[in-house]
Write a protein that holds these residues in place. Structure first.
Motif, PDB file in Angstrom:
ATOM      1  N   PHE A 328      15.915  47.683  39.944  1.00  0.00           N
ATOM      2  CA  PHE A 328      16.948  47.285  40.135  1.00  0.00           C
ATOM      3  C   PHE A 328      18.365  48.187  39.936  1.00  0.00           C
ATOM      4  O   PHE A 328      19.511  47.692  40.208  1.00  0.00           O
ATOM      5  N   GLY A 329      18.150  49.325  39.363  1.00  0.00           N
ATOM      6  CA  GLY A 329      19.413  50.219  39.285  1.00  0.00           C
ATOM      7  C   GLY A 329      20.178  50.034  38.086  1.00  0.00           C
ATOM      8  O   GLY A 329      21.301  50.764  38.119  1.00  0.00           O
ATOM      9  N   PHE A 330      19.940  49.183  37.187  1.00  0.00           N
ATOM     10  CA  PHE A 330      21.006  49.160  35.856  1.00  0.00           C
ATOM     11  C   PHE A 330      19.966  49.013  34.701  1.00  0.00           C
ATOM     12  O   PHE A 330      18.749  48.226  34.670  1.00  0.00           O
ATOM     13  N   ASP A 331      20.564  49.099  33.478  1.00  0.00           N
ATOM     14  CA  ASP A 331      19.881  49.047  32.266  1.00  0.00           C
ATOM     15  C   ASP A 331      20.147  47.564  31.583  1.00  0.00           C
ATOM     16  O   ASP A 331      20.909  46.888  31.428  1.00  0.00           O
ATOM     17  N   PHE A 332      18.762  46.811  31.661  1.00  0.00           N
ATOM     18  CA  PHE A 332      18.825  45.414  31.218  1.00  0.00           C
ATOM     19  C   PHE A 332      19.146  45.345  29.629  1.00  0.00           C
ATOM     20  O   PHE A 332      20.002  44.457  29.315  1.00  0.00           O
ATOM     21  N   ILE A 333      18.739  46.292  29.098  1.00  0.00           N
ATOM     22  CA  ILE A 333      18.816  46.166  27.373  1.00  0.00           C
ATOM     23  C   ILE A 333      20.360  46.609  27.176  1.00  0.00           C
ATOM     24  O   ILE A 333      21.060  45.676  26.358  1.00  0.00           O
ATOM     25  N   GLU A 334      21.010  47.628  27.817  1.00  0.00           N
ATOM     26  CA  GLU A 334      22.401  47.862  27.484  1.00  0.00           C
ATOM     27  C   GLU A 334      23.249  46.870  28.028  1.00  0.00           C
ATOM     28  O   GLU A 334      24.346  46.312  27.238  1.00  0.00           O
ATOM     29  N   LYS A 335      22.989  46.059  29.017  1.00  0.00           N
ATOM     30  CA  LYS A 335      23.787  45.112  29.731  1.00  0.00           C
ATOM     31  C   LYS A 335      23.813  43.806  28.585  1.00  0.00           C
ATOM     32  O   LYS A 335      24.813  43.154  28.642  1.00  0.00           O
ATOM     33  N   ASN A 336      22.545  43.488  28.103  1.00  0.00           N
ATOM     34  CA  ASN A 336      22.507  42.432  27.379  1.00  0.00           C
ATOM     35  C   ASN A 336      22.316  42.564  25.895  1.00  0.00           C
ATOM     36  O   ASN A 336      21.861  41.791  25.083  1.00  0.00           O
ATOM     37  N   LYS A 337      22.748  43.779  25.440  1.00  0.00           N
ATOM     38  CA  LYS A 337      22.315  44.279  24.157  1.00  0.00           C
ATOM     39  C   LYS A 337      22.894  43.203  23.037  1.00  0.00           C
ATOM     40  O   LYS A 337      22.027  42.745  21.955  1.00  0.00           O
ATOM     41  N   SER A 338      24.064  42.908  22.938  1.00  0.00           N
ATOM     42  CA  SER A 338      24.589  41.667  21.990  1.00  0.00           C
ATOM     43  C   SER A 338      23.489  40.428  21.932  1.00  0.00           C
ATOM     44  O   SER A 338      23.467  40.003  20.751  1.00  0.00           O
ATOM     45  N   TYR A 339      23.510  39.872  22.783  1.00  0.00           N
ATOM     46  CA  TYR A 339      22.616  38.654  23.162  1.00  0.00           C
ATOM     47  C   TYR A 339      21.208  38.890  22.623  1.00  0.00           C
ATOM     48  O   TYR A 339      20.554  38.056  21.974  1.00  0.00           O
ATOM     49  N   LEU A 340      20.668  40.103  23.066  1.00  0.00           N
ATOM     50  CA  LEU A 340      19.080  40.292  22.660  1.00  0.00           C
ATOM     51  C   LEU A 340      19.212  40.531  21.329  1.00  0.00           C
ATOM     52  O   LEU A 340      18.068  40.190  20.629  1.00  0.00           O
ATOM     53  N   HIS A 341      20.165  41.162  20.404  1.00  0.00           N
ATOM     54  CA  HIS A 341      20.387  41.439  19.140  1.00  0.00           C
ATOM     55  C   HIS A 341      20.402  39.918  18.404  1.00  0.00           C
ATOM     56  O   HIS A 341      19.747  39.727  17.420  1.00  0.00           O
ATOM     57  N   GLU A 342      21.056  39.306  18.980  1.00  0.00           N
ATOM     58  CA  GLU A 342      21.234  37.620  18.489  1.00  0.00           C
ATOM     59  C   GLU A 342      19.977  37.123  18.229  1.00  0.00           C
ATOM     60  O   GLU A 342      19.808  36.546  17.403  1.00  0.00           O
TER      61      GLU A 342
END
Length: 375
Positions: A328-342
């Motif tokens: 998809f051409g973009f970083d899933f973890i970087e884009k959603n870092k805050s919510y994933l850590h939550e």
């Protein structure tokens, strides 16, 4: 790699919870069989050079088909498509009341190597409440006959979250299922759909759904018992012994092309989806005119991303960020870092080695978490 799904839209009677497309009138089985064979031929170019590795007969109730109609469909499939000489999996859904030695021998003869058996429960009162066509004695005999005929590769369907059933009764169902040593178990929480008997009862105040906390307790009990017995919890509702994941169904979660034949059947290829009309007579009439009665949609990039998130979070492996970036051409973890850590801090997910996956507790909220991550 690709797969074929055949939808057989007939049932002896309507289960109180089911909102799939089916008819309890069996008079048009032969006409529908002929129409499905015609649709197979009309779809002859669907796969181009792709080899078909899996075949799945679902419904409805495929086990209602007699040997002649079943053979017509099978022969037409093999005459039309590039099917592997030995498919990786050929699954046939069957209800316990339809299973007997003669049918098992016939299914094996035509190449079926895996059965998906709709047991749902071994409790006679629960089966009656669900309006299943079989009782617990039929279920037990069907499984014994499968073993006798060498059908060792089979899956059992079970339902939990049924109003009025306590944790101990659910434990008995799980343990009874395990006594037959199935390679695979699918277990689904009862969902009360609007256009069903249960939905009608709910609207009239005649049925009270099980409390969410009780449903969670039953789910966690299921997971704990099956994992203790060596089953891999590889998808939210599916458990398998090592090496026995459902190959055809796994293709749905991995965006592998598949063709659906029959009323209400769905197909997927090159980011496009089709679905046939959910009306048996209209389907037959249209096919006889040489027209496949279907609608379709092309998936946008947003649709593709969201579907990937939704399906991958249901799987044990979760989301592979490298694969996501490449696709998809973009970083899933970087884009959603805050919510994933939550949600990781809440014990609902695990972020490790560029993968994000849900915990057992997190899988209880898979749809909600996925929607919060949608593109």
């Amino acid at each position: 790699m690709s797969g074929i799904y055949i939808h057989i839209p007939f049932c002896k009677q309507a289960c109180h919870y089911c909102d799939f497309h089916f008819s309890t009138s069996l008079k048009n089985i032969e006409l529908l069989t002929e129409a499905m064979c015609k649709e197979i031929k009309l779809q002859k170019d669907f796969f181009n050079e792709l080899k078909v590795n899996t075949i799945y007969f679902g419904g409805g109730t495929p086990s209602l088909l007699d040997g002649e109609n079943l053979s017509k469909i099978i022969n037409t499939l093999y005459d039309t498509y590039n099917i592997a000489e030995t498919p990786e999996e050929f699954t046939f859904e069957a209800n316990p009341d339809d299973i007997n030695i003669h049918k098992l021998e016939n299914w094996k003869k035509i190449g079926v190597d895996r059965l998906s058996i709709g047991v749902q429960s071994f409790n006679k009162d629960i089966l009656k409440f669900l309006n299943r066509a079989h009782d617990q004695i039929m279920a037990e005999k069907a499984l014994e006959d499968c073993k006798k005929e060498g059908f060792n590769r089979f899956s059992l369907d079970l339902i939990y979250g049924i109003p009025g059933r306590d944790l101990e009764e659910w434990r008995k169902d799980i343990e009874k299922a395990l006594s037959y040593d199935p390679e695979h178990i699918s277990a689904y929480s009862l969902t009360i759909e609007e256009k069903t008997v249960f939905g009608n009862w709910l609207n009239k105040g005649k049925l009270e759904p099980m409390d969410d906390d009780e449903v969670i307790q039953q789910y966690l009990l299921l997971v704990n018992i099956l994992e203790d017995h060596g089953y891999e919890h590889y998808e939210v509702s599916n458990f398998a012994k090592p090496g026995y994941r459902a190959v055809h169904n796994t293709s749905y979660w991995n965006s592998i092309p598949y063709l659906g034949i029959g009323p209400s059947a769905h197909s997927f290829l090159n980011e496009k989806r089709w679905w046939n009309i959910s009306n048996n007579q209209a389907y037959i009439n249209s096919i006889n005119k040489g027209i496949i009665p279907c609608e379709s949609e092309s998936l946008s990039k947003e649709d593709q991303v969201n579907e990937y998130i939704m399906t991958k979070l249901r799987l044990k492996e979760g989301i592979d960020n490298n694969e996501f970036i490449n696709r998809f051409g973009f970083d899933f973890i970087e884009k959603n870092k805050s919510y994933l850590h939550e949600i990781s801090s809440e014990g609902l997910g695990v972020l490790l080695n560029n993968f994000f996956k849900l915990t057992t507790k997190g899988k209880l909220f898979a749809d909600q978490i996925a929607s919060n991550l949608f593109y």
